[in-house]
Design a protein around this motif. Structure first.
Motif, PDB file in Angstrom:
ATOM      1  N   GLN A   1      -1.754  -0.092  29.780  1.00 42.75           N
ATOM      2  CA  GLN A   1      -0.660   0.338  30.650  1.00 42.75           C
ATOM      3  C   GLN A   1      -0.313   1.800  30.389  1.00 42.75           C
ATOM      4  OE1 GLN A   1       2.062  -2.799  29.439  1.00 42.75           O
ATOM      5  NE2 GLN A   1       2.055  -3.658  31.513  1.00 42.75           N
TER       6      GLN A   1
ATOM      7  N   THR B   1       1.259  -2.211  26.817  1.00 43.98           N
ATOM      8  CA  THR B   1      -0.082  -2.303  26.247  1.00 43.98           C
ATOM      9  C   THR B   1      -0.725  -0.915  26.263  1.00 43.98           C
ATOM     10  OG1 THR B   1      -1.229  -2.701  28.344  1.00 43.98           O
ATOM     11  CG2 THR B   1      -0.310  -4.647  27.183  1.00 43.98           C
TER      12      THR B   1
ATOM     13  N   PRO C   1      11.083   0.120  25.635  1.00 40.26           N
ATOM     14  CA  PRO C   1       9.977  -0.004  24.690  1.00 40.26           C
ATOM     15  C   PRO C   1       9.220   1.307  24.479  1.00 40.26           C
ATOM     16  CG  PRO C   1       9.586  -1.367  26.635  1.00 40.26           C
ATOM     17  CD  PRO C   1      10.910  -0.710  26.815  1.00 40.26           C
TER      18      PRO C   1
ATOM     19  N   TYR D   1      15.677  -2.750  30.274  1.00 41.49           N
ATOM     20  CA  TYR D   1      14.316  -3.225  30.047  1.00 41.49           C
ATOM     21  C   TYR D   1      14.279  -4.442  29.134  1.00 41.49           C
ATOM     22  CZ  TYR D   1      13.986   1.650  31.385  1.00 41.49           C
ATOM     23  OH  TYR D   1      14.151   2.841  32.033  1.00 41.49           O
ATOM     24  N   LEU D   2      13.252  -5.249  29.338  1.00 42.01           N
ATOM     25  CA  LEU D   2      12.922  -6.296  28.381  1.00 42.01           C
ATOM     26  C   LEU D   2      12.292  -5.615  27.162  1.00 42.01           C
ATOM     27  CD1 LEU D   2      11.362  -8.885  30.863  1.00 42.01           C
ATOM     28  CD2 LEU D   2      13.569  -9.069  29.672  1.00 42.01           C
ATOM     29  N   PRO D   3      12.328  -6.240  26.004  1.00 38.19           N
ATOM     30  CA  PRO D   3      11.814  -5.582  24.796  1.00 38.19           C
ATOM     31  C   PRO D   3      10.285  -5.565  24.677  1.00 38.19           C
ATOM     32  CG  PRO D   3      12.671  -7.743  24.255  1.00 38.19           C
ATOM     33  CD  PRO D   3      12.985  -7.505  25.712  1.00 38.19           C
ATOM     34  N   ASP D   4       9.573  -6.169  25.617  1.00 41.01           N
ATOM     35  CA  ASP D   4       8.115  -6.251  25.538  1.00 41.01           C
ATOM     36  C   ASP D   4       7.491  -4.857  25.430  1.00 41.01           C
ATOM     37  OD1 ASP D   4       8.916  -8.793  26.294  1.00 41.01           O
ATOM     38  OD2 ASP D   4       8.128  -8.619  28.336  1.00 41.01           O
ATOM     39  N   PRO D   5       6.618  -4.654  24.441  1.00 43.55           N
ATOM     40  CA  PRO D   5       5.952  -3.348  24.351  1.00 43.55           C
ATOM     41  C   PRO D   5       4.927  -3.178  25.474  1.00 43.55           C
ATOM     42  CG  PRO D   5       5.088  -4.843  22.689  1.00 43.55           C
ATOM     43  CD  PRO D   5       6.223  -5.566  23.376  1.00 43.55           C
TER      44      PRO D   5
ATOM     45  N   GLY E   1       9.478   0.480  30.880  1.00 43.98           N
ATOM     46  CA  GLY E   1       9.306  -0.860  30.324  1.00 43.98           C
ATOM     47  C   GLY E   1       9.368  -1.901  31.430  1.00 43.98           C
ATOM     48  N   ARG E   2       9.276  -3.152  31.042  1.00 45.55           N
ATOM     49  CA  ARG E   2       9.383  -4.243  32.016  1.00 45.55           C
ATOM     50  C   ARG E   2      10.860  -4.382  32.399  1.00 45.55           C
ATOM     51  NH1 ARG E   2       5.685  -6.726  33.857  1.00 45.55           N
ATOM     52  NH2 ARG E   2       4.271  -6.318  32.155  1.00 45.55           N
TER      53      ARG E   2
END
Length: 184
Positions: free
Chosen positions: A38, A35, A86, A29-33, A163-164
């Protein structure tokens, strides 16, 4: 149905079927949290699952604290990806809402349906997720109970890192007509 419609056009033109057939297990995953919207969408999808006698025996623990994610990853042999996700969602069964007698095991089917809805909703939202097994392995359930302070009456069923996706994944071709038996 229109005889000119091909199977491929039917599957690709229907968003629900396209989502089901293109979903893959994502472990990086990318680290983006995520929302809050979501997260709520994932949980609303989970709670839209069918359940026996509408008992809705599920409980959901969402975990985004890096220290808790690392602790879960360290404790679980098949959920190492939780450390870099995340968020994880732990799907649990609340025994106070289980049916009795022979039907007491139906909570497992109910929680499975909720977990599958999370996976499909994550994919539909452009996220990735993977189902990791907890139940019936006490050596997996107990650390999750301890780390997340889950009461004994609530059974950790599965843990879903979400996660993304770090990279795109092509879905596996799982269609196997030899597994279909037509009874006339």
């Amino acid at each position: 149905m229109n005889p000119d419609i091909t199977l491929n056009s039917l599957l690709s033109s229907n968003p629900a079927l396209a989502n089901i057939l293109s979903r893959t297990s994502i472990r990086r995953y990318l680290p983006d949290p995520l929302t809050p919207l979501q997260v709520e969408a994932l949980l609303r999808a989970a709670m839209s699952a069918p359940s026996a006698v509408n008992r809705r025996p599920w409980e959901f623990y969402t975990v985004a604290a890096p220290s808790k994610l690392k602790a879960l990853a360290d404790a679980l042999p098949y959920a190492k990806m939780a450390a870099s996700a995340p968020m994880v969602i732990v799907v649990c069964g609340n025994s106070s809402r289980f049916l009795e007698g022979l039907d007491s095991c139906l909570w497992q089917q109910d929680c499975s349906a909720a977990a599958q809805n999370i996976l499909l909703a994550a994919h539909a939202l452009g996220l990735g997720a993977v189902w990791t097994c907890l139940f019936p392995h006490e050596d997996r359930m107990e650390p999750v109970r301890r780390i997340l302070d889950i009461p004994q009456s609530v059974i950790p069923f599965c843990l879903i890192p979400v996660g993304r996706p770090l990279a795109p994944h092509d879905p596996l071709q799982k269609w196997d007509p030899s597994l279909v038996h037509t009874v006339l």
